[in-house]
Scaffold this motif. Structure first.
Motif, PDB file in Angstrom:
ATOM      1  N   CYS A 159      73.130  66.532  39.514  1.00  0.00           N
ATOM      2  CA  CYS A 159      73.064  67.155  38.198  1.00  0.00           C
ATOM      3  C   CYS A 159      74.463  67.212  37.609  1.00  0.00           C
ATOM      4  N   VAL A 160      74.530  67.236  36.300  1.00  0.00           N
ATOM      5  CA  VAL A 160      75.818  67.310  35.603  1.00  0.00           C
ATOM      6  C   VAL A 160      75.955  68.705  35.017  1.00  0.00           C
ATOM      7  N   PHE A 161      77.163  69.271  35.137  1.00  0.00           N
ATOM      8  CA  PHE A 161      77.425  70.601  34.594  1.00  0.00           C
ATOM      9  C   PHE A 161      78.853  70.646  34.076  1.00  0.00           C
ATOM     10  N   ARG A 162      79.197  71.671  33.309  1.00  0.00           N
ATOM     11  CA  ARG A 162      80.530  71.831  32.739  1.00  0.00           C
ATOM     12  C   ARG A 162      81.342  72.768  33.613  1.00  0.00           C
ATOM     13  N   ALA A 163      82.586  72.367  33.884  1.00  0.00           N
ATOM     14  CA  ALA A 163      83.458  73.176  34.736  1.00  0.00           C
ATOM     15  C   ALA A 163      84.907  72.817  34.445  1.00  0.00           C
ATOM     16  N   GLY A 164      85.802  73.591  35.029  1.00  0.00           N
ATOM     17  CA  GLY A 164      87.224  73.329  34.895  1.00  0.00           C
ATOM     18  C   GLY A 164      87.941  73.664  36.189  1.00  0.00           C
TER      19      GLY A 164
ATOM     20  N   GLY B  96      83.860  77.702  49.359  1.00  0.00           N
ATOM     21  CA  GLY B  96      83.365  79.079  49.274  1.00  0.00           C
ATOM     22  C   GLY B  96      81.994  79.086  48.623  1.00  0.00           C
ATOM     23  N   ASP B  97      81.539  80.252  48.246  1.00  0.00           N
ATOM     24  CA  ASP B  97      80.239  80.412  47.596  1.00  0.00           C
ATOM     25  C   ASP B  97      80.469  80.971  46.209  1.00  0.00           C
ATOM     26  N   SER B  98      79.936  80.300  45.192  1.00  0.00           N
ATOM     27  CA  SER B  98      80.172  80.744  43.823  1.00  0.00           C
ATOM     28  C   SER B  98      79.545  82.100  43.536  1.00  0.00           C
TER      29      SER B  98
ATOM     30  N   ALA C  11      76.430  90.502  35.232  1.00  0.00           N
ATOM     31  CA  ALA C  11      75.245  90.014  34.521  1.00  0.00           C
ATOM     32  C   ALA C  11      75.226  90.450  33.061  1.00  0.00           C
ATOM     33  N   ARG C  12      75.791  91.608  32.755  1.00  0.00           N
ATOM     34  CA  ARG C  12      75.745  92.125  31.382  1.00  0.00           C
ATOM     35  C   ARG C  12      76.744  91.443  30.446  1.00  0.00           C
TER      36      ARG C  12
ATOM     37  N   ASP D  85      79.761  77.398  34.919  1.00  0.00           N
ATOM     38  CA  ASP D  85      78.689  78.236  34.413  1.00  0.00           C
ATOM     39  C   ASP D  85      77.985  78.925  35.570  1.00  0.00           C
ATOM     40  N   ARG D  86      77.642  80.177  35.394  1.00  0.00           N
ATOM     41  CA  ARG D  86      77.025  80.969  36.460  1.00  0.00           C
ATOM     42  C   ARG D  86      75.652  80.437  36.881  1.00  0.00           C
ATOM     43  N   SER D  87      74.998  79.651  36.036  1.00  0.00           N
ATOM     44  CA  SER D  87      73.676  79.115  36.387  1.00  0.00           C
ATOM     45  C   SER D  87      73.742  78.064  37.497  1.00  0.00           C
ATOM     46  N   VAL D  88      74.929  77.525  37.766  1.00  0.00           N
ATOM     47  CA  VAL D  88      75.115  76.544  38.836  1.00  0.00           C
ATOM     48  C   VAL D  88      75.566  77.288  40.088  1.00  0.00           C
ATOM     49  N   ARG D  89      74.871  77.101  41.192  1.00  0.00           N
ATOM     50  CA  ARG D  89      75.227  77.765  42.448  1.00  0.00           C
ATOM     51  C   ARG D  89      75.849  76.747  43.381  1.00  0.00           C
ATOM     52  N   LEU D  90      77.120  76.933  43.702  1.00  0.00           N
ATOM     53  CA  LEU D  90      77.822  76.043  44.618  1.00  0.00           C
ATOM     54  C   LEU D  90      78.065  76.761  45.929  1.00  0.00           C
ATOM     55  N   ARG D  91      77.847  76.048  47.029  1.00  0.00           N
ATOM     56  CA  ARG D  91      77.991  76.610  48.376  1.00  0.00           C
ATOM     57  C   ARG D  91      78.981  75.778  49.184  1.00  0.00           C
TER      58      ARG D  91
END
Length: 122
Positions: A32-37, A87-89, A96-97, A63-69
């Motif tokens: 999948c492709v996502f935006r990051a820096g 690490g774990d994102s 959340a707020r 983006d918080r919707s992507v979970r990296l482990r």
């Protein structure tokens, strides 16, 4: 806005196929492709050979919707640089707020020649 400084990354997935000679051929496909820096996330003073040096830590802001482990591989599409997640994102996310939903995960640069059958994949 922070998202203006982000670029396209792809999560890499390890794919194994029969190589036709009784072995296994390994390649990495884009899942999948996502935006990051990529950012410098602080540093630590390290001693060596009677001297000292500041070693910076590299992190991926995404983006918080992507979970990296740990052990997942991500590729920056602009130049093909591959990073291994260390690490774990979920450990470092905005609350959340908050309107801006980001996470940060430590990564290390992997040279393309090191992405082999022995390298852990996503």
């Amino acid at each position: 806005m922070l998202s203006d400084y982000m670029e396209a990354f792809a999560l890499l997935r390890r794919e194994e196929t029969d190589d036709g000679a009784g072995g296994t051929a390994v390649r990495y496909g884009e899942e999948c492709v996502f935006r990051a820096g990529v950012t410098a996330a602080g540093g630590a003073l390290e001693s060596f050979a009677g001297g000292a040096a500041l070693k910076t830590r590299t992190a991926l802001l995404h983006d918080r919707s992507v979970r990296l482990r740990p052990r997942m591989l991500v590729k920056r599409l602009r130049d093909g640089a591959v990073y291994r997640v260390t690490g774990d994102s979920a450990d470092m996310e905005t609350p959340a707020r908050m309107r801006s939903a980001f996470a940060q995960v430590p990564v290390e640069l992997v040279r393309e020649m090191e992405v082999t059958a022995d390298a852990p994949g996503a």
